[in-house]
Design an enzyme around this catalytic site. Structure first.
Site, short mmCIF file in Angstrom:
data_model
loop_
_atom_site.label_atom_id
_atom_site.label_comp_id
_atom_site.label_asym_id
_atom_site.label_seq_id
_atom_site.Cartn_x
_atom_site.Cartn_y
_atom_site.Cartn_z
N THR A 168 93.81 39.13 -3.35
CA THR A 168 93.95 37.74 -2.93
C THR A 168 94.61 37.69 -1.56
O THR A 168 95.57 38.41 -1.29
CB THR A 168 94.80 36.94 -3.94
OG1 THR A 168 94.09 36.88 -5.19
CG2 THR A 168 95.04 35.52 -3.46
N PHE A 170 96.77 35.52 0.99
CA PHE A 170 97.75 34.43 1.04
C PHE A 170 98.01 34.08 2.50
O PHE A 170 98.02 34.95 3.37
CB PHE A 170 99.06 34.84 0.39
CG PHE A 170 98.96 35.05 -1.10
CD1 PHE A 170 99.35 34.07 -1.99
CD2 PHE A 170 98.49 36.25 -1.62
CE1 PHE A 170 99.27 34.25 -3.36
CE2 PHE A 170 98.39 36.45 -2.99
CZ PHE A 170 98.78 35.44 -3.85
#
Length: 263
Positions: A168, A170
């Site tokens: 992921t 960020f």
């Protein structure tokens, strides 16, 4: 500051970016996070914007357009989801699994083997916290192994997400207009006239100035049917002449163009 509870992946991203000793607190929702930095109650917010398996977090794009906040950095972390429950729980006792909707999506192949009810939560760590606090062996959560340790849960299965390369991205957001000297990526957003070829003309500014575009995403504009806002990431620094030329052209033709960050 991060969204979720102790043990959230956002917290892990925050610690990797700022270090273990960062002074932090957490909030319930992405909107709460953007509001906290907008009002000056926090200096930075760490927000997930894209997962390699499940795609973009559309709410973050909408909030970037709504708030006058700026991206100053990014952090990518590897994601390994774990199925966790109260200590001593057997798989056949589980009836309901809680997690963030993207985590449920990323674990769809594993979950398809069981007839469990799936309930979405704002955050994986909230799911782990709920299972721990309610003390019901019929409940389980999908979250990080760190969350299991924090809430005293037992990990029943590791790596339940189908992609071993799951990660992921960020973004680090603040309310200060900070553009770093050694920045290599620029994020912008703009709207286009509802006319044939309008997006093509916008993208031509990147081609003519030999700028490498990393990403383009679109989001519908609220209360304006079939009109879209575009978000683009491209390589460059605001001090580069090619970048200045491209942005000059975009400002002349696009609607409501904003520089979201140079980082």
């Amino acid at each position: 500051m991060f969204q979720g509870a102790e043990g959230a992946y956002s917290q892990a991203a925050m610690m990797q970016y700022f270090g273990d000793q960062a002074d932090s607190f957490h909030v319930d929702t992405f909107r709460d996070a953007m509001t906290a930095i907008d009002e000056g109650r926090a200096d930075f917010a760490v927000l997930p914007i894209e997962n390699s398996t499940a795609g973009i977090v559309s709410e973050i794009y909408d909030l970037l357009a709504e708030f006058e906040n700026y991206i100053v950095g990014e952090q990518i972390i590897k994601i390994e989801h774990c199925l966790m429950a109260l200590p001593g729980t057997r798989m056949e006792e589980i009836q309901t699994v809680y997690s963030h909707p993207q985590s449920l999506m990323q674990s769809a192949r594993f979950l398809s083997e069981y007839n469990w009810r799936q309930i979405s939560m704002h955050n994986n760590a909230f799911a782990a916290q709920k299972v721990a606090e309610e003390g019901n062996k019929a409940q389980a959560a999908i979250a990080s192994e760190y969350a299991a340790k924090i809430y005293g849960l037992e990990v029943l299965a590791r790596g339940v997400n189908q992609s071993s390369a799951n990660s992921t991205r960020f973004i680090i957001v603040t309310n200060q207009k900070i553009f770093l000297e050694n920045a290599k990526k620029i994020s912008i957003c703009f709207e286009v006239p509802h006319e044939s070829g309008s997006l093509y003309h916008m993208l031509s500014h990147f081609i003519y100035n030999n700028l490498n575009m990393n990403r383009i995403e679109s989001r519908p504009i609220e209360d304006r049917s079939w009109e879209y806002r575009f978000f683009i990431d491209f390589e460059g620094n605001l001090s580069d002449s090619a970048v200045k030329n491209a942005l000059r052209g975009l400002r002349a033709e696009a609607r409501n163009m904003r520089i979201l960050g140079n980082y």
